[in-house]
Design a protein around this motif. Sequence first.
Motif, PDB file in Angstrom:
ATOM      1  N   ALA A  52      41.662  53.747  41.639  1.00 52.39           N
ATOM      2  CA  ALA A  52      42.953  53.126  41.932  1.00 52.39           C
ATOM      3  C   ALA A  52      42.950  51.684  41.427  1.00 52.39           C
ATOM      4  CB  ALA A  52      43.227  53.160  43.428  1.00 52.39           C
ATOM      5  N   TRP A  53      44.150  51.078  41.416  1.00 50.91           N
ATOM      6  CA  TRP A  53      44.248  49.671  41.022  1.00 50.91           C
ATOM      7  C   TRP A  53      43.469  48.815  42.018  1.00 50.91           C
ATOM      8  CZ3 TRP A  53      49.394  46.468  41.433  1.00 50.91           C
ATOM      9  CH2 TRP A  53      49.171  45.167  40.967  1.00 50.91           C
ATOM     10  N   ILE A  54      42.556  48.008  41.517  1.00 51.39           N
ATOM     11  CA  ILE A  54      41.769  47.099  42.352  1.00 51.39           C
ATOM     12  C   ILE A  54      42.318  45.697  42.156  1.00 51.39           C
ATOM     13  CG2 ILE A  54      39.468  46.228  42.869  1.00 51.39           C
ATOM     14  CD1 ILE A  54      38.387  48.811  41.563  1.00 51.39           C
ATOM     15  N   ASN A  55      42.797  45.100  43.226  1.00 58.30           N
ATOM     16  CA  ASN A  55      43.516  43.827  43.155  1.00 58.30           C
ATOM     17  C   ASN A  55      42.974  42.916  44.249  1.00 58.30           C
ATOM     18  OD1 ASN A  55      45.430  41.897  42.459  1.00 58.30           O
ATOM     19  ND2 ASN A  55      47.031  42.808  43.726  1.00 58.30           N
ATOM     20  N   ASP A  56      41.874  42.221  43.958  1.00 59.30           N
ATOM     21  CA  ASP A  56      41.173  41.415  44.956  1.00 59.30           C
ATOM     22  C   ASP A  56      41.360  39.927  44.699  1.00 59.30           C
ATOM     23  OD1 ASP A  56      40.294  43.831  45.834  1.00 59.30           O
ATOM     24  OD2 ASP A  56      38.162  43.341  45.805  1.00 59.30           O
ATOM     25  N   ASP A  57      41.438  39.169  45.791  1.00 59.68           N
ATOM     26  CA  ASP A  57      41.506  37.712  45.762  1.00 59.68           C
ATOM     27  C   ASP A  57      40.337  37.213  46.607  1.00 59.68           C
ATOM     28  OD1 ASP A  57      42.110  34.975  46.222  1.00 59.68           O
ATOM     29  OD2 ASP A  57      44.247  35.354  45.956  1.00 59.68           O
ATOM     30  N   VAL A  58      39.323  36.645  45.938  1.00 62.25           N
ATOM     31  CA  VAL A  58      38.061  36.307  46.593  1.00 62.25           C
ATOM     32  C   VAL A  58      37.886  34.787  46.605  1.00 62.25           C
ATOM     33  CG1 VAL A  58      35.568  36.703  46.621  1.00 62.25           C
ATOM     34  CG2 VAL A  58      37.109  38.467  45.692  1.00 62.25           C
ATOM     35  N   THR A  59      37.665  34.217  47.781  1.00 58.24           N
ATOM     36  CA  THR A  59      37.440  32.776  47.932  1.00 58.24           C
ATOM     37  C   THR A  59      35.977  32.532  48.266  1.00 58.24           C
ATOM     38  OG1 THR A  59      39.711  32.402  48.697  1.00 58.24           O
ATOM     39  CG2 THR A  59      38.077  30.700  49.201  1.00 58.24           C
ATOM     40  N   VAL A  60      35.340  31.655  47.487  1.00 59.19           N
ATOM     41  CA  VAL A  60      33.917  31.344  47.692  1.00 59.19           C
ATOM     42  C   VAL A  60      33.771  29.829  47.760  1.00 59.19           C
ATOM     43  CG1 VAL A  60      31.569  31.621  46.842  1.00 59.19           C
ATOM     44  CG2 VAL A  60      33.274  33.399  46.370  1.00 59.19           C
ATOM     45  N   THR A  61      33.099  29.358  48.813  1.00 60.73           N
ATOM     46  CA  THR A  61      32.844  27.926  48.968  1.00 60.73           C
ATOM     47  C   THR A  61      31.344  27.696  49.058  1.00 60.73           C
ATOM     48  OG1 THR A  61      34.928  27.630  50.173  1.00 60.73           O
ATOM     49  CG2 THR A  61      33.273  25.886  50.371  1.00 60.73           C
ATOM     50  N   VAL A  62      30.845  26.771  48.254  1.00 58.46           N
ATOM     51  CA  VAL A  62      29.426  26.426  48.257  1.00 58.46           C
ATOM     52  C   VAL A  62      29.301  24.985  48.760  1.00 58.46           C
ATOM     53  CG1 VAL A  62      27.301  26.283  46.907  1.00 58.46           C
ATOM     54  CG2 VAL A  62      29.054  27.968  46.305  1.00 58.46           C
ATOM     55  N   GLY A  63      28.604  24.815  49.867  1.00 61.24           N
ATOM     56  CA  GLY A  63      28.465  23.505  50.473  1.00 61.24           C
ATOM     57  C   GLY A  63      27.633  22.550  49.642  1.00 61.24           C
ATOM     58  N   ALA A  64      27.649  21.280  50.018  1.00 62.35           N
ATOM     59  CA  ALA A  64      26.960  20.236  49.266  1.00 62.35           C
ATOM     60  C   ALA A  64      25.493  20.590  49.061  1.00 62.35           C
ATOM     61  CB  ALA A  64      27.076  18.910  50.009  1.00 62.35           C
ATOM     62  N   GLY A  65      25.053  20.504  47.814  1.00 65.34           N
ATOM     63  CA  GLY A  65      23.660  20.773  47.496  1.00 65.34           C
ATOM     64  C   GLY A  65      23.278  22.237  47.515  1.00 65.34           C
ATOM     65  N   GLY A  66      24.228  23.127  47.765  1.00 66.72           N
ATOM     66  CA  GLY A  66      23.940  24.555  47.797  1.00 66.72           C
ATOM     67  C   GLY A  66      23.947  25.162  46.406  1.00 66.72           C
ATOM     68  N   ARG A  67      23.579  26.447  46.343  1.00 64.39           N
ATOM     69  CA  ARG A  67      23.541  27.133  45.058  1.00 64.39           C
ATOM     70  C   ARG A  67      24.062  28.552  45.212  1.00 64.39           C
ATOM     71  NH1 ARG A  67      21.528  26.716  39.998  1.00 64.39           N
ATOM     72  NH2 ARG A  67      21.126  28.698  38.929  1.00 64.39           N
ATOM     73  N   LEU A  68      24.827  28.980  44.214  1.00 67.22           N
ATOM     74  CA  LEU A  68      25.367  30.339  44.170  1.00 67.22           C
ATOM     75  C   LEU A  68      24.981  30.982  42.851  1.00 67.22           C
ATOM     76  CD1 LEU A  68      27.373  32.476  45.474  1.00 67.22           C
ATOM     77  CD2 LEU A  68      29.097  31.463  43.963  1.00 67.22           C
ATOM     78  N   ASP A  69      24.389  32.179  42.931  1.00 70.45           N
ATOM     79  CA  ASP A  69      24.092  32.970  41.741  1.00 70.45           C
ATOM     80  C   ASP A  69      24.748  34.323  41.911  1.00 70.45           C
ATOM     81  OD1 ASP A  69      22.101  31.400  40.028  1.00 70.45           O
ATOM     82  OD2 ASP A  69      21.147  31.302  42.001  1.00 70.45           O
ATOM     83  N   GLY A  70      25.125  34.944  40.814  1.00 68.12           N
ATOM     84  CA  GLY A  70      25.734  36.250  40.963  1.00 68.12           C
ATOM     85  C   GLY A  70      25.999  36.948  39.652  1.00 68.12           C
ATOM     86  N   ILE A  71      26.118  38.273  39.741  1.00 68.72           N
ATOM     87  CA  ILE A  71      26.465  39.115  38.603  1.00 68.72           C
ATOM     88  C   ILE A  71      27.655  39.970  39.008  1.00 68.72           C
ATOM     89  CG2 ILE A  71      25.706  40.949  37.044  1.00 68.72           C
ATOM     90  CD1 ILE A  71      22.841  39.982  37.478  1.00 68.72           C
ATOM     91  N   ILE A  72      28.727  39.887  38.236  1.00 69.73           N
ATOM     92  CA  ILE A  72      29.941  40.663  38.504  1.00 69.73           C
ATOM     93  C   ILE A  72      30.089  41.698  37.394  1.00 69.73           C
ATOM     94  CG2 ILE A  72      32.450  40.591  38.776  1.00 69.73           C
ATOM     95  CD1 ILE A  72      32.116  37.648  39.673  1.00 69.73           C
ATOM     96  N   ARG A  73      30.091  42.978  37.781  1.00 71.18           N
ATOM     97  CA  ARG A  73      30.318  44.069  36.834  1.00 71.18           C
ATOM     98  C   ARG A  73      31.683  44.672  37.111  1.00 71.18           C
ATOM     99  NH1 ARG A  73      24.891  44.743  38.338  1.00 71.18           N
ATOM    100  NH2 ARG A  73      23.376  44.899  36.620  1.00 71.18           N
TER     101      ARG A  73
END
Length: 273
Positions: A52-73
């Motif tokens: 089906a149609w996938i219609n996502d709205d994703v909010t991501v917040t990384v705090g001071a000095g933090g780190r985010l890694d990720g792979i989106i397929r």
Amino acid sequence: MNALPTRKDEAWRWSNLKALAAVWPHADVRLRSQSVAAGQHGRLDETVSGDAWINDDVTVTVGAGGRLDGIIRQSAATMATMLYRITLEAGAAAHIVILNHGGELGRIALDVTLHHGADFHLGAVLIGTGEQTIELVTTVRHVGPAATSRQIVRAVAGGTATTSYLGQVAVARAGQKTDASQSFKALLLNRGATANAKPELEIFADDVKCAHGAAIGEIDPQALFYLTSRGIPPAGARALLTRAFLSDALEGLDDTATETLNADITALLEQAA
């Protein structure tokens, strides 16, 4: 998304609006959120798939000095319109890798806000086959000083597919000492395939280092001749050159992740060829 986009909306200028109109309206916008605490390490690993149609709205917040890694397929069977809103607080960092290849319309949009000293690295691979429309839209906002961003986008289009990249880097007056770069390159495997690119800079600060570039072309015939003259079959030579062309976007990944993505990419390139 409340109203159906039109060609007047710059971010949708090359999209497959006919395919989108066929399933409109769509009431189920899935809102999701994720946060990484100050000084902590988080991951954003997602596989976007389904019939089906996938219609996502994703909010991501990384705090001071933090780190985010990720792979989106993104490998939806029909249609995907994904929006990721990422905020990096002071000194935070993010490294995101995208493999976008699924659906009649496969669209990923990133809206990234960088505060003082934040660092954002994006590597993206777009692969279109058949009659697909595969697109990436990015907006990177440097709202604080001394932030850095690097975007490396590589696209391959076969058949009559369309791959598109619209990328804006917006530097506010407070964004002094910004260091930002965008690099888009597309490889067309067939004369019927299309690649679109619009890297864009909007700068209001006067002490910045910003660069962007775009190139679209076919496999280098001299490189192909060199490999075939050393005994590599033409199909294998083309696959080898294409995989090498995409490798820049996978920089910074560990060996396991690189091997997995390379296996996925190899299978997709066989379809595109």
